[in-house]
Design an enzyme around this catalytic site. Structure first.
Site, short mmCIF file in Angstrom:
data_model
loop_
_atom_site.label_atom_id
_atom_site.label_comp_id
_atom_site.label_asym_id
_atom_site.label_seq_id
_atom_site.Cartn_x
_atom_site.Cartn_y
_atom_site.Cartn_z
N THR A 45 -25.89 -22.41 4.62
CA THR A 45 -25.24 -21.12 4.52
C THR A 45 -24.81 -20.82 3.09
O THR A 45 -24.57 -21.73 2.30
CB THR A 45 -24.02 -21.06 5.46
N ASP A 104 -31.26 -14.57 9.83
CA ASP A 104 -31.33 -13.14 10.08
C ASP A 104 -31.44 -12.30 8.83
O ASP A 104 -31.81 -11.15 8.88
CB ASP A 104 -30.10 -12.68 10.87
N ASP A 109 -29.28 -20.60 9.55
CA ASP A 109 -28.36 -19.82 8.75
C ASP A 109 -27.08 -19.70 9.58
O ASP A 109 -27.08 -19.98 10.77
CB ASP A 109 -29.00 -18.44 8.53
N LYS A 110 -25.98 -19.34 8.95
CA LYS A 110 -24.76 -19.23 9.73
C LYS A 110 -24.48 -17.79 10.12
O LYS A 110 -24.48 -17.44 11.30
CB LYS A 110 -23.58 -19.79 8.93
N GLU A 163 -11.05 -8.60 7.08
CA GLU A 163 -10.04 -7.62 6.69
C GLU A 163 -10.04 -6.44 7.64
O GLU A 163 -8.99 -5.96 8.05
CB GLU A 163 -10.33 -7.14 5.27
#
Lengths: 338, 1178
Positions: free
Chosen positions: B684, B806, B410-411, B506
């Site tokens: 991902t 995760d 996964d990323k 952000e």
């Protein structure tokens, strides 16, 4: 508090948990293997030579007396109907048979190592426990009880099949036959004689065998095995003990007597001898062979050609191998890191 | 547990709805009817209570159930069968205890392990079941344990509490029945989600009114779909449709909401959380499978030997035994040789069963357990930041870690930390943030700005200087950052600001502005208050031109206190550059260069621009915007056009570069793993640009790669075509350039293309193409697709796969891969719960695979080789002996030796080797990743190795039988008693056997720790002392029938001939092995031998593993990944804490529309396939 947690979560820093235990990491390097082979080879050759020479010096005399051949003096005894048959085997020694000389009887094609044969005895009975005299173990079947349901003591196949040929040795001299004294003491294992097999404490021994019968094949009950020596009876009779120590292989020898007394203690002098055999034990039915063996021993026991030769062969192979490895090593040296 | 305990509480008769008649309880629930506050009614349906039982046994059921389970194992049943055989006296060639002792040992070890596991399950069940919650029992709130909560109860939840069951949200302390939940434990997403009650119930408010609530819910039966719910609420005369938007699921945490009330719809095992946590598939390693095959083969071999010996027995009994009957009569039932042979067959099965040793399975388990503990204990896999140690959650997969060929990663949260840091910026053609001196301390902002975030890191003092001297461009730059965003702020106490950002980038930008003196303080739907260099300024917020995937930018239009109107815009450089004022070409070029440079460093870039608006321009545009906003049809398009209209002629302010912080050591780990020939695929849910960006920054993609192919077709045809062209190109290049160099290629494929490519007819093409590429990145994939990709490789490549992730969206992939690894220490624990191994950081993967995995594999293989060897050497002696004892199933050894050989005499040294052995130290395995290859190629234990080791075993048994045979048959003691008696033979062979296998284990052990020494020498010592004890007078006199061997050991071991025999046998067994190994080492050394050798001769040449720095490449580093729609949410004022009542009226005007709009947009832009947890944003 947070510090405690910190240490609680963190794995212990020990050599064991971190797999860093100090360790010896041997490697098969040429420096160890090639000299190792040479050392093993040389040691084996040395031992081999010693064994071979020792073995060569041991004298062995084997005489088959089964009586298969019709011209054999024991041929007449192979007929099962003949009882109390004696036969004589003559042999001559052209040099001194060095003493002490041991007399063995040998049986071939005889399966004392058969599982059910080996299990067919009652060890508790043989320790002299009278409870087992009346109730022998079922492992003795079919030699647990006789046809009249009387308990057999000693029960079982091994005891029942006890070897009962007898041997007498005479030296033939001008004046006639001189009996060579055969000593039957201490031919069994010490532990067998003193621990494993015990007579009941009953005195006289005969009473212990009340209400029991002798094994079917036996001519006399256990308490009368040795008529010459009252102490050598019951379960601690030496011949019985020797027989009960069953053999691992179908061809075997068992110790019968030693020649350790009198003028023959030094050995059997050159000359003619007559071996008088009380032929009682039938083996022809199953194609068995019986023989008698005279032998003397060295530090390494009886004659054993195989051991010496095996050591010599293996030792030489090791040496040859070490040379081969040396050549290979010299040619293809362990590559250094590229 | 007191789950069954019914609380007898007088329950007020609730008013019945006469329209609904009661159905008898159905076998299979087809729909669920729940009436609030009416336990009596709900009890008729026998819904599951909220008590959770994950444990398997209780005190009474433990023994029978556990034994039943254990005897379902083929091996255990087999040994039970043997035990029964041994109880038949005609067959019993060995006393029963030779089997029952090891069997009891194995069963009890397993039982203890199961009992411990279950104890912990009981403990956690109890802990969960005894959590307190407030239940409305009759009319008033009472504390109740979770397990006593019933379907139909109304529960009060307070802030930060876990939701106890699946609830229908009835009302909340927040306006409009809104409440916020965090679903980390459910799906791994850490951002908050909004839930709203249906209007009819939200008006009910607090417990007083709710006590009389007697609405009835009719809904779907329990299921595991986390993202949908359908039901209807009947109350009074109204009928409300219920959706997932109204539900609070068990496992969620209530956030930012003082309190809320919910009606329990699903409880305990029916909740979606529990329905999802279905039984995990039991994973088996390839060694396990191989072992089972081999055991089956051995079993066949055993039967063959049994048949050979039985035939032998038949012949023997006919030819010899029948004649030998005078001394050995046949048993009464055994009156012919055929029957005897039949019995002999079974007797030999009993004797020879030790070729399939019962202790094999338990030893393998013990070794794996040991390896698992080493993983748990490894300090180098301990994360000191989050204080989490690595954990082997499954103890049965360790050696598979040494065979991994494919890693699916996964990323977000795995490769990256999901932390964005403001790294560099370009303002007016000037770059700030280059790190010149790595030792330079980070800037201290506190003196300059008391509101600064102390955790913010920036190293370039020049930028702060520029702010301080009042550079207007710099001020504008940060002003933009403090105004143009959708972040919410929370000021708990004066100066203690907390930003809640939709996306972490952000947040990073606003935090950067905050530290440089432009502090965003608070916002209302119409204003933004900023503290500019300590001076509070309130801007009125005129419009938010929201972000979406097509626009790739957002803007705000604000009016400053002086009345000037400005538009501030930030967005993807490619799109923004087109919309700039024509006059700033030079600045554009410079900034563009900077952007490329940033992108080259793997940073996520944004360009910033602003525009002055006149009052007229604003009025005009506001008019057209209003028109577009209220348009009945094509609202989206019209709005986009309106936005487009005003975002023109802007002035470039600069660019920001945000580092999507990689986890520590990710590029190094990936480099080492690919050197170890492990292929890494990144799967991902993220956007293509972000995924590719991360691919570059973690060195999966490099600029010296031949080409990065991108497949993102939307239709079957286009995807097929793209895949084919990629494959053709690859084929062409590889074949054409063979003489030049083989370049590496990478494939980037998007989720919608993958959906087509994973169809059965295109699978092969995808596989071929993907496997020809060095790196594969799949972006925008759903959790289900992640699992499908893993399954694809599993199915076609026969390779060991490892999935690491995760979040909850990785669970399916973690479960379907051979090995699942969860990243722990984050908030969501779904992935960890589903995983086989968990640790805190991606970089620990290299240690897990290259060190622990490699060692585990090596040790397990060595262990198995030796184990089969020693048992064949032990057992086959009986076979040879059979030919000399009339095939009577006579054992060669003493029965006690047979019992203890596998348990005591030879088990510990090989266990020590299996647990502690190391061929090269851990440092070296990381230094030479190629050392990992034997595991992937399955070289150390396969069928060939198995045949070699059993051949060695058979050879050893041959030597062990025939050398004593040849020597002892004519040998005698020095007192002339022959040595050929059975007991001497047994003792000699047994001693030779123990010595030979001990020497062999000594040769096999490469790493002699003190424990190995103790075990090897201890086992030998144990053998001699137990043998002497067993053959002692004391034991014999206690039980003469059991200890036949009295005196044998003493008498035998004193004979020099016996020792000469043992020495001869040992040398004949060992010397060929030694010579073979030495020659192999010399002629064909393995890499591990070389490494070990160099280690030995201390030629420590450290091969520095260096990574080439990568040049820049032109990519869009556009970073803007949050959901659209939040602009509207802000302007509607919905998501603000409405402390000021004044705003409440403003908010209520729009209340009917905003949630619906948000939902609509979500559905139209990011459709999530049903059944899959929604993809995590970034």
């Amino acid at each position: 508090m947070s510090k405690e947690e910190n240490t609680a979560n963190r794995p212990d820093n020990t050599a064991f948990t971190q797999q860093r235990l100090p360790a010896w990491q041997p490697m098969l390097s040429a420096g160890i293997v090639i000299p190792g082979f040479v050392i093993i080879g040389v040691a084996f050759i040395g031992i081999g030579v010693a064994l071979f020479v020792t073995s060569q010096n041991i004298q062995v005399l084997e005489k088959d007396y089964t009586g298969i051949e019709t011209n054999s003096s024991c041929f007449k005894c192979t007929n099962p109907r003949v009882k109390n048959c004696n036969c004589t085997i003559n042999f001559s020694l052209d040099k001194l048979f060095e003493g002490p000389v041991f007399v063995y009887y040998g049986l071939s094609n005889y399966f004392q190592n058969y599982r059910k044969y080996g299990a067919s005895k009652d060890a508790a009975q043989l320790t002299g426990d009278l409870a087992y005299f009346t109730e022998p173990s079922t492992s003795c079947v079919p030699y647990q009880r006789d046809a009249k349901n009387k308990p057999i003591v000693p029960c079982g196949s091994i005891a029942n099949s006890m070897f009962n040929d007898t041997f007498k040795l005479f030296q033939i001299v001008n004046s006639g036959n001189v009996a060579v004294p055969l000593d039957g003491k201490g031919i069994a294992w010490w532990t067998d004689y003193n621990i494993k097999y015990r007579n009941p404490t009953t005195n006289p021994l005969k009473n212990a065998f009340n209400d029991t019968v002798k094994p079917i094949f036996w001519p006399r009950p256990a308490y009368e095995l040795d008529t010459t020596n009252a102490a050598n009876n019951g379960f601690i009779n030496q011949d019985f003990l020797v027989w009960m120590r069953r053999s691992a292989l179908p061809n075997f020898r068992k110790l019968y007597r030693r020649i350790t007394e009198g003028e023959y203690a030094k050995g059997l002098p050159a000359g003619d001898y007559a071996l008088v055999i009380g032929y009682n034990y039938p083996v022809k039915a199953f194609d068995g062979r019986k023989k008698v063996v005279f032998s003397n021993v060295s530090w390494m026991g009886g004659k054993n050609q195989f051991l010496g030769i095996a050591y010599l062969v293996i030792g030489s192979l090791c040496v040859v191998m070490s040379i081969v490895m040396l050549i290979v090593y010299a040619k293809f040296k362990f590559p250094d890191e590229e | 547990i007191h789950c069954r305990h019914e609380r007898m509480i007088p329950w007020p008769q609730a008013a019945h709805n006469p329209n609904l008649h009661l159905d008898p309880p159905l076998k299979k629930e087809e729909e669920r009817r729940v009436r609030a506050n009416d336990r009596e009614y709900n009890e008729r349906f026998q819904y599951a209570s909220n008590c959770i039982v994950t444990s398997k046994y209780n005190v009474l059921t433990f023994l029978p159930v556990n034994l039943f389970e254990q005897f379902q194992e083929v091996a255990n049943t087999y040994f039970l069968f043997l035990l029964i055989l041994q109880l038949i006296p005609q067959i019993s060639s060995l006393p029963w205890f030779t089997t029952i002792v090891p069997l009891a040992l194995v069963l009890s070890i397993t039982a203890v392990k199961d009992a411990t596991d279950d104890y912990f399950r009981h403990k956690s069940d109890n802990q969960v079941n005894n959590r307190q919650s407030q239940v409305l029992i009759p009319g008033s709130l009472q504390n109740e344990k979770w397990m006593n909560v019933r379907v139909g109860d109304i529960i009060k939840l307070e802030n930060n509490q876990f939701v106890a069951a699946d609830l229908l949200l009835l009302s909340s302390s927040e306006p409009h029945g809104l409440c916020y939940i965090e679903t980390a434990e459910l799906d791994g997403e850490t951002n908050m989600k909004v839930r709203q009650s249906v209007p009819v119930t939200s008006a009910l408010g607090d417990s007083n009114n709710l006590a009389t609530f007697d609405g009835e819910v009719v809904c779907e039966p329990p299921n595991n779909k986390l993202d949908r719910f359908s039901g209807t609420l009947y109350w009074r005369d109204c009928k409300c449709v219920l959706t997932n938007q109204n539900m609070l699921l068990r496992g969620c945490v209530l956030r930012n909401t003082e309190a809320c009330y919910g009606l329990v719809i699903f409880a305990g095992p029916d909740t979606k959380l529990m329905q999802n946590s279905g039984r995990t598939k039991f994973k088996r390693t390839s060694i396990d499978c191989l072992m089972n095959t081999l055991v089956l083969w051995i079993f066949c071999f055993l039967v063959c030997m049994g048949v050979i010996l039985a035939v032998g027995n038949a012949v023997w009994e006919k030819e010899v035994g029948s004649l030998f009957q005078s001394y050995l009569p046949w048993d009464p039932p055994v009156d012919n040789f055929m029957f005897s042979a039949f019995l002999s067959f079974w007797s030999y099965i009993i004797i020879l069963n030790t070729v399939v040793p019962i202790s094999l399975y338990v030893s393998v388990e013990v070794i794996r357990l040991g390896h698992s503990y080493f993983i748990n204990w490894d300090r180098q896999m301990f994360c000191s930041q989050c204080l989490t140690a690595a954990e082997a959650r499954t103890t049965t997969l360790n050696e598979e870690l040494g065979q991994v060929e494919y890693i699916f990663s996964d990323k977000t949260g795995t490769l990256t930390q999901n932390i964005m840091s403001f790294n560099k910026c370009s303002i007016n053609g000037q770059v700030y943030g280059e790190i010149t001196d790595p030792l330079e301390p980070k800037l201290d902002f506190t003196a300059f700005n008391p509101l600064a975030d102390p955790e913010f890191c920036f190293y370039d003092a020049g930028l702060l200087e520029s702010v301080k001297v009042g550079e207007p461009r710099t001020h504008d730059f940060f002003r933009l950052l403090s105004l143009c965003h959708t972040v919410m702020s929370e000021e708990k106490s004066e100066g203690e600001l907390l930003y809640k950002a939709q996306s972490p980038d952000e947040g990073a930008l606003v935090t950067a502005a905050r530290n440089f003196g432009f502090v965003f303080r608070s916002r209302t739907p119409g204003t933004i208050t900023v503290s500019e260099l300590g001076r509070p300024v309130t801007y009125s917020l005129l419009a938010i031109l929201d972000f979406n995937n097509i626009r790739k930018r957002m803007s705000v239009i604000v009016r400053d206190p002086q009345g000037r109107i400005r538009l501030y815009c930030k967005g993807a450089d490619t799109l923004l550059m087109e919309r700039l004022h024509a006059g700033s070409q030079d600045l554009m070029n410079v900034t563009s260069d900077h952007l490329n440079e940033f992108a080259g460093d793997g940073l996520r870039t944004l360009a910033l621009a602003s525009r002055e608006l006149t009052e007229e321009q604003w009025e005009d545009w506001a008019e057209s915007h209003r028109a577009a906003d209220t348009a009945a049809d094509l609202r989206e398009e019209r709005l986009a056009a309106a936005y487009e209209q005003i975002e023109q002629h802007m002035t470039l302010l600069g660019a920001t570069a945000i580092e999507d912080k990689l986890q520590e050591g990710v590029p190094e780990t990936i480099a080492i793993l690919s050197l170890a020939n492990i292929k890494i695929w990144v799967l991902t849910g993220d956007k293509q640009e972000t995924a590719v960006n991360i691919g570059y920054s973690c060195k999966m993609l490099t600029d010296d790669m031949g080409e990065v192919f991108i497949v993102n077709g939307h239709t079957v045809q286009s995807v097929r075509q793209e895949l084919r062209s990629v494959y053709l190109t690859l084929y062409f290049i590889v074949h054409a350039c063979l003489t030049l160099w083989i370049t590496a290629f990478a494939l980037v494929i998007s989720g919608h293309s993958l959906a087509h490519a994973l169809e059965a007819d295109m699978e092969a093409e995808l596989l071929m193409t993907a496997c020809a590429c060095k790196a594969v990145i799949c972006c925008r994939v759903t959790p289900m697709q992640k699992a499908l990709v893993v399954e694809l490789i599993k199915k076609h490549k026969k390779a060991v796969t490892l999935a690491i992730g995760d979040g909850a969206n990785d669970v399916s992939m973690i479960k379907s891969a051979h090995i699942g690894v969860g990243i722990s220490g984050q908030e969501g624990i779904q992935a960890v719960l589903a995983s086989d191994y968990s640790f805190a950081q991606f970089r620990f993967l290299q240690r897990l695979l290259l060190v622990h995995g490699r060692w585990s594999y090596l040790r397990m293989c060595r262990f198995l080789c030796y184990f089969f060897y020693k048992n064949f050497a032990f057992t086959m002696v009986h076979f040879w002996f059979g030919f000399f004892c009339g095939f009577s199933a006579q054992t060669v050894y003493d029965q006690y030796f047979i019992t203890l050989y596998n348990i005591l005499y030879t088990s510990l040294p090989v266990l020590a080797m299996g647990i502690f052995d190391q061929d090269v130290p851990d440092r070296r395995s990381l230094e030479y990743p190629k050392l990992y290859e034997p595991g992937q190629l399955n070289l150390l234990f396969n069928k060939r190795e198995f045949f070699i080791c059993i051949s060695q075993g058979i050879y050893t048994s041959l030597v062990l039988f025939f050398v004593p045979y040849a020597v002892l048959s004519h040998a005698s003691q020095d007192t002339a008693e022959p040595l050929a008696d059975y007991q001497t033979f047994a003792v000699t062979t047994a001693t030779a056997l123990v010595i030979v296998v001990s020497v062999q284990i000594a040769l096999d052990t490469g790493y002699w720790t003190i424990i190995n020494h103790v075990f090897v020498w201890g086992s030998l010592g144990l053998f001699f002392s137990i043998m002497l004890a067993m053959h002692s007078q004391t034991l014999f006199s206690s039980s003469p029938n059991q200890f036949h061997f009295v005196g044998s050991a003493q008498s035998t071991l004193l004979q020099p001939v016996v020792w000469l025999t043992i020495a001869l046998a040992t040398v004949i067994c060992i010397v060929p092995v030694l010579a073979f190994r030495f020659l192999k080492l010399d002629l064909k050394p393995q890499l591990s031998d070389t490494v070990r050798y160099t280690q030995l001769v201390r030629q420590k040449k450290r091969k520095a593993v260096c990574f080439r720095a990568r040049g820049g490449s032109r990519r869009s580093g556009y970073a803007f990944a949050h959901q659209e729609g939040f602009g509207e949410l802000i302007t509607s004022g919905k998501n603000m804490r409405l402390s000021s009542l004044a705003l409440a009226s403003f908010a209520s005007r729009h209340s009917s529309s905003w949630i619906d709009t948000l939902r609509k947009k979500k559905h139209s832009h990011a459709p999530t396939p049903p059944g899959a947890a929604s993809a995590k944003p970034l």
